[in-house]
Write an enzyme that holds these catalytic residues in place. Structure first.
Site, PDB file in Angstrom:
ATOM      1  N   GLY A 195      46.940   0.421  24.331  1.00  0.00           N
ATOM      2  CA  GLY A 195      46.142  -0.700  24.822  1.00  0.00           C
ATOM      3  C   GLY A 195      44.697  -0.325  25.104  1.00  0.00           C
TER       4      GLY A 195
ATOM      5  CG  ASN B  70      46.735  -4.404  35.158  1.00  0.00           C
ATOM      6  OD1 ASN B  70      45.816  -5.188  34.912  1.00  0.00           O
ATOM      7  ND2 ASN B  70      46.539  -3.259  35.777  1.00  0.00           N
TER       8      ASN B  70
ATOM      9  CD  GLN C 284      51.183  -5.319  32.584  1.00  0.00           C
ATOM     10  OE1 GLN C 284      52.331  -5.716  32.799  1.00  0.00           O
ATOM     11  NE2 GLN C 284      50.842  -4.049  32.678  1.00  0.00           N
TER      12      GLN C 284
ATOM     13  CB  THR D  91      48.417  11.522   9.007  1.00  0.00           C
ATOM     14  OG1 THR D  91      47.604  12.254   8.090  1.00  0.00           O
ATOM     15  CG2 THR D  91      49.841  11.431   8.480  1.00  0.00           C
TER      16      THR D  91
ATOM     17  CB  CYS E 196      45.384   5.185  44.339  1.00  0.00           C
ATOM     18  SG  CYS E 196      44.739   4.074  45.573  1.00  0.00           S
TER      19      CYS E 196
END
Ligand SMILES: *Cc1c(COP(=O)(O)O)cnc(C)c1O
Length: 393
Positions: A70, A151, A179, A237, A324
């Site tokens: 993502g 999220n 999400q 690749t 955190c």
């Protein structure tokens, strides 16, 4: 009891995905660009994976570009459009205040290169207003990038409406759907999405693989030079087993989406109701427009990190919702964006469920949390002060 309730951070690899991947980790080791048989077998794996991902999004296979996940897809979409549009003198980007750091830090970097960024508010319920998007669009707007679902607090954005506004105004629209993919229905055509990011490990696929959907006709600059892979736009690749695993997991999630969502929504609501019985607690984010598996609750006078440690001792894996990861003690930018005061944002708990969680697990969590909160509050100078201010002490 061991309960994994941090599926927004990552998910367990599904058996279906693992089984699909195994042949490509063993016998079919050919390079997908080679013309002999095991190369071609690998190539077919890639092709089939791309077709599967495209079908789930209602896209064309030529519009699906595999990435490492993502974060890479977000970086590519935003920096790519910025490069493309700067040449036309368009150096304005619209985003929201509570994007994932893969988006926020990317647009912040572009600010250093002379881009201007508008950070739309997300209000108390954690939802962007379509009118705000409309009003923010200017002649020099290069891109609108708004996440599909948050999220931390799970709120789902009015993506089709934002897409319609952007299409009408002729501005490109990217959405970080990491999400959302595999969890809620997505249709890039119907929703007027120009670019979309997704990541396999958020829907029981393997880690290190994701995709960027980029609508045909958008000449997004190459991300990596050096080969013809991904239509020449991202050389290297192919990780065939990862692509195959991602596609298998996405198809499985998409085939069972409605039943999974119904099950998770039931568990989610049970968990929210159970936790909100605790004194001085609040639910963060809109309750209706919410991912089926997301629970995010704040408890006043509590330190989120301590709550996590106690929950871990009880066998429950959760997140403080303060992300955190850097080890910094800054409260979550998401919780601040919905207007939580710093000290309340610090006392937040995110529990993110998946379809294999059970009612017994939910009841176990509900039974663990109150005594931990009591214990933490009895040691908390902040809680003592809150009680005094309320005249309870
Ligand atoms: C997890 C996540 C990302 C990052 O995805 P990776 O594959 O871990 O790089 C980006 N955006 C959102 C909304 C996420 O939840």
């Amino acid at each position: 009891m061991q309960v994994y309730a941090d599926n927004a951070a990552t998910t367990k690899l599904s058996k279906t995905a693992l089984d699909a991947m195994m042949p490509y980790l063993t016998d079919i080791y050919g390079n997908a660009s080679s013309l002999y048989k095991i190369g071609q077998e690998a190539h077919h794996g890639v092709q089939h994976a791309r077709e599967t991902v495209a079908k789930v999004l209602n896209a064309d296979p030529s519009e699906v570009f595999f990435t490492s996940g993502g974060s890479e897809a977000d970086n590519w979409a935003i920096k790519g459009v910025a490069e493309m549009m700067a040449k036309k003198g368009k150096k304005h980007i619209i985003t929201s205040a509570f994007e994932h750091h893969a988006v926020l830090h990317t647009v912040q970097k572009l600010e250093k290169y002379g881009f201007e960024v508008t950070y739309l508010p997300v209000y108390e319920n954690g939802i962007v207003h379509v009118e705000d998007v409309k009003n923010a669009i200017r002649d020099d707007t290069a891109l609108v990038t708004i996440m599909y679902a948050n999220n931390e607090i799970g709120t789902i954005q009015p993506i089709a409406e934002i897409g319609a506004v952007c299409r009408e105004k002729g501005v490109l629209f990217h959405t970080d759907a990491v999400q959302a993919a595999g969890h809620v229905p997505i249709d890039v055509r119907a929703q007027n999405i120009d670019m979309l990011s997704m990541s396999a490990h958020k829907f029981h696929g393997p880690k290190g693989i994701g995709a960027l959907y980029c609508r045909k006709g958008i000449r997004l600059p190459n991300l990596i030079e050096g080969g013809a892979q991904e239509s020449g736009r991202r050389a290297g690749t192919e990780s065939v087993y990862a692509m195959v695993g991602m596609a298998a997991a996405l198809k499985e999630a998409s085939d069972h989406m409605a039943e999974n969502a119904a099950h998770m929504t039931k568990l989610r609501d049970r968990l929210i109701d159970g936790l909100l019985k605790i004194d001085s607690s609040r639910l963060n984010g809109d309750r209706e427009h919410r991912l089926p598996g997301n629970v995010n609750v704040s408890f006043e006078g509590v330190e989120g990190e301590s709550l996590l440690l106690y929950l871990d001792m009880k066998g429950v894996s959760a997140s403080s919702g303060s992300a955190c990861t850097s080890g910094s003690l800054d409260p979550s930018h998401v919780l601040l964006a919905i207007g939580l005061p710093h000290e309340v944002a610090h006392g937040s708990l995110r529990l993110s469920l998946c379809e294999s969680n059970t009612e017994e697990e939910i009841d176990y969590i509900i039974s663990c949390v109150p005594e931990i909160i009591d214990r933490l509050r009895s040691m908390s100078p902040l809680w003592e002060r809150i009680q005094k201010e309320r005249g309870n002490a």
